[in-house]
Design an enzyme around this catalytic site. Structure first.
Site, PDB file in Angstrom:
ATOM      1  N   ARG A   1      18.094  45.145  49.857  1.00 47.09           N
ATOM      2  CA  ARG A   1      18.609  46.399  49.293  1.00 47.09           C
ATOM      3  C   ARG A   1      17.559  47.503  49.198  1.00 47.09           C
ATOM      4  O   ARG A   1      16.379  47.237  48.954  1.00 47.09           O
ATOM      5  CB  ARG A   1      19.175  46.139  47.895  1.00 47.09           C
ATOM      6  CG  ARG A   1      20.438  45.306  47.932  1.00 47.09           C
ATOM      7  CD  ARG A   1      20.979  45.008  46.546  1.00 47.09           C
ATOM      8  NE  ARG A   1      22.265  44.341  46.657  1.00 47.09           N
ATOM      9  CZ  ARG A   1      22.430  43.036  46.904  1.00 47.09           C
ATOM     10  NH1 ARG A   1      21.378  42.248  47.029  1.00 47.09           N
ATOM     11  NH2 ARG A   1      23.633  42.530  47.023  1.00 47.09           N
TER      12      ARG A   1
ATOM     13  N   HIS B   1      21.144  45.279  53.960  1.00 42.17           N
ATOM     14  CA  HIS B   1      21.071  44.658  55.293  1.00 42.17           C
ATOM     15  C   HIS B   1      21.321  45.654  56.435  1.00 42.17           C
ATOM     16  O   HIS B   1      22.011  45.337  57.410  1.00 42.17           O
ATOM     17  CB  HIS B   1      22.067  43.497  55.392  1.00 42.17           C
ATOM     18  CG  HIS B   1      21.774  42.336  54.492  1.00 42.17           C
ATOM     19  ND1 HIS B   1      20.514  42.016  54.055  1.00 42.17           N
ATOM     20  CD2 HIS B   1      22.605  41.386  53.940  1.00 42.17           C
ATOM     21  CE1 HIS B   1      20.579  40.931  53.277  1.00 42.17           C
ATOM     22  NE2 HIS B   1      21.821  40.540  53.189  1.00 42.17           N
TER      23      HIS B   1
ATOM     24  N   HIS C   1      19.708  35.090  58.342  1.00 38.61           N
ATOM     25  CA  HIS C   1      20.531  34.796  57.166  1.00 38.61           C
ATOM     26  C   HIS C   1      21.343  33.500  57.262  1.00 38.61           C
ATOM     27  O   HIS C   1      22.534  33.489  56.897  1.00 38.61           O
ATOM     28  CB  HIS C   1      21.459  35.997  56.937  1.00 38.61           C
ATOM     29  CG  HIS C   1      21.842  36.226  55.530  1.00 38.61           C
ATOM     30  ND1 HIS C   1      22.480  35.270  54.771  1.00 38.61           N
ATOM     31  CD2 HIS C   1      21.689  37.300  54.740  1.00 38.61           C
ATOM     32  CE1 HIS C   1      22.701  35.768  53.573  1.00 38.61           C
ATOM     33  NE2 HIS C   1      22.231  36.991  53.523  1.00 38.61           N
TER      34      HIS C   1
ATOM     35  N   ASP D   1      19.680  34.888  43.416  1.00 37.99           N
ATOM     36  CA  ASP D   1      19.747  35.932  44.445  1.00 37.99           C
ATOM     37  C   ASP D   1      18.496  36.770  44.231  1.00 37.99           C
ATOM     38  O   ASP D   1      18.562  37.947  43.902  1.00 37.99           O
ATOM     39  CB  ASP D   1      21.030  36.759  44.288  1.00 37.99           C
ATOM     40  CG  ASP D   1      21.256  37.670  45.496  1.00 37.99           C
ATOM     41  OD1 ASP D   1      20.431  37.616  46.433  1.00 37.99           O
ATOM     42  OD2 ASP D   1      22.235  38.434  45.488  1.00 37.99           O
TER      43      ASP D   1
ATOM     44  N   GLU E   1      15.408  33.453  52.977  1.00 35.18           N
ATOM     45  CA  GLU E   1      15.182  34.571  53.899  1.00 35.18           C
ATOM     46  C   GLU E   1      13.761  35.099  53.742  1.00 35.18           C
ATOM     47  O   GLU E   1      13.411  35.637  52.702  1.00 35.18           O
ATOM     48  CB  GLU E   1      16.177  35.695  53.600  1.00 35.18           C
ATOM     49  CG  GLU E   1      17.615  35.237  53.542  1.00 35.18           C
ATOM     50  CD  GLU E   1      18.501  36.209  52.746  1.00 35.18           C
ATOM     51  OE1 GLU E   1      18.301  37.424  52.834  1.00 35.18           O
ATOM     52  OE2 GLU E   1      19.379  35.724  52.026  1.00 35.18           O
TER      53      GLU E   1
HETATM   54  C1  BGC Z   1      21.748  39.034  49.413  1.00 35.39           C
HETATM   55  C2  BGC Z   1      23.000  38.927  48.575  1.00 35.39           C
HETATM   56  C3  BGC Z   1      24.163  39.381  49.411  1.00 35.39           C
HETATM   57  C4  BGC Z   1      24.227  38.551  50.662  1.00 35.39           C
HETATM   58  C5  BGC Z   1      25.318  39.017  51.574  1.00 35.39           C
HETATM   59  C6  BGC Z   1      21.918  38.186  50.613  1.00 35.39           C
HETATM   60  O1  BGC Z   1      20.779  38.299  51.421  1.00 35.39           O
HETATM   61  O2  BGC Z   1      20.616  38.632  48.683  1.00 35.39           O
HETATM   62  O3  BGC Z   1      22.900  39.729  47.436  1.00 35.39           O
HETATM   63  O4  BGC Z   1      25.359  39.284  48.686  1.00 35.39           O
HETATM   64  O5  BGC Z   1      23.021  38.624  51.345  1.00 35.39           O
HETATM   65  O6  BGC Z   1      25.659  38.021  52.456  1.00 35.39           O
END
Ligand code: BGC
Length: 342
Positions: A70, A95, A170, A243, A308
């Site tokens: 983010r 992303h 991811h 998260d 990640e």
């Molecule tokens: C983030 C999450 C997000 C997800 C989406 C992750 O990398 O940390 O907050 O909801 O990606 O798939």
């Protein structure tokens, strides 16, 4: 010839590992890994077919960019100019925006790489102004597999104008290979004495760095993920699980082992090595069973763990976080190794 979204490619080694990815988003769609007893199973959360994958969750196994994670308000200053990116996740940019690299069809070519049993180069040219990021960005990712059971992801990128960058991959791992079983029962070690807390006001990190010591965020010695995600710790309750970005214990640009995920029943393990300063650990908190995954199994909360490797969330807005800026003439480099054990 250009690839189609559904084109798939397979990496294999001599120990029975088979990793399949698609041209669309460079998505890792399956990873067949033997157990300690020699039973093969797919350890990635995802879908049975590529067609379902193309319609389903946008991030399962995908390459994320230009800025994975983010950026608050999608906004930051670069050389005195304000850059405003698209806002696609509540108040934030996530992303890389609505048409991030996970949504692109990558060019893929098979290559020979020393010491590897399979290797592919994925390339993408992101035009100047793509998702409002400055500069044309040429991205080069190599996926390779060897007989040490190391699946390696090597990222490189170059830009024509100063820009920001943070690439990642991811996949959600469930080492049981049975998606009906929760990955919260996996054991996790993270080589990190600190993490970057989430500020509820901005829904991501605000420049703060906090010690894990004495909190459920402390994974410096192995423990079940469930111990953390079921705790009352405000950081965990806020996002209903993990998260969070961990600040890995590592000096400089060397590659170090930053995490180990272990599933005692199958005997499978996953070690994560990287040269990046951060590790986002995401336990799939937002899944609620509405998504139907492999073998018709609904994708539930804590179905898998994403590990990640990256810089920190919202780094472009905080000088004390790692540098996110890439300038013309420089090369962005990032190495991530997922090493399977069984
Ligand atoms: C983030 C999450 C997000 C997800 C989406 C992750 O990398 O940390 O907050 O909801 O990606 O798939």
């Amino acid at each position: 010839m250009a690839n189609k979204a559904s084109d798939q490619f397979i990496l294999k080694n001599n120990n029975g590992i088979e990793i399949t990815f698609a041209a669309h988003g460079g998505r890792l769609v399956s990873a067949i890994v033997p157990s300690a007893g020699g039973e093969k199973a797919d350890v990635l959360v995802g879908y049975d077919t590529v067609d379902e994958a193309l319609k389903g969750d946008l991030f399962f196994g995908a390459l994320c960019g230009r800025y994975a994670n983010r950026i608050v308000g999608g906004k930051f200053e670069l050389d005195g100019e304000t850059i405003q990116l698209d806002v696609n996740n509540g108040p934030n940019h996530l992303h890389g925006g609505n048409e991030g690299f996970n949504q692109r069809i990558w060019d893929v070519e098979e290559i020979n790489k020393e010491g590897c049993t399979s290797a592919f180069r994925l390339t993408l040219v992101s035009p100047d102004g793509d998702q409002k990021y400055p500069g044309e960005l040429k991205v080069n990712v190599v996926y390779s597999l060897n007989d040490n059971n190391e699946f390696k992801i090597e990222y490189e990128a170059e830009t024509t104008k100063s820009t920001v960058i943070n690439l990642t991959s991811h996949p959600y791992f469930n080492l049981t290979g049975d998606l009906k079983q929760s990955a919260a029962d996996h054991l996790l070690t993270i080589n990190a004495n600190a993490f970057t807390p989430i500020d509820p006001k901005v829904e991501t990190c605000n420049g703060e760095v906090a010690e894990v010591n004495g909190t459920p965020m402390d994974f410096t010695t192995e423990k079940p993920i469930r111990e953390a995600v079921s705790s009352d710790f405000d950081q965990i309750k806020m996002v209903d699980g993990l998260d969070h970005n961990f600040v890995v214990n590592k000096e400089g640009a060397n590659i170090a082992r930053v995490a180990v995920l272990r599933e005692p029943v199958s005997g499978r393990t996953l070690e994560v090595f990287t040269d990046q300063p951060g590790l986002q650990v995401y336990t799939g908190n937002h899944f609620d069973g509405s998504e139907i995954g492999k073998n018709g199994v609904p994708v539930q909360k804590y179905c898998g763990v994403a590990l990640e490797t990256q810089i920190f969330p919202n780094s472009p807005n905080h000088e004390n976080y790692p540098n996110a800026v890439l300038r013309p003439g420089e090369k962005y480099k990032h190495n991530c190794i997922y090493r399977f054990g069984f």
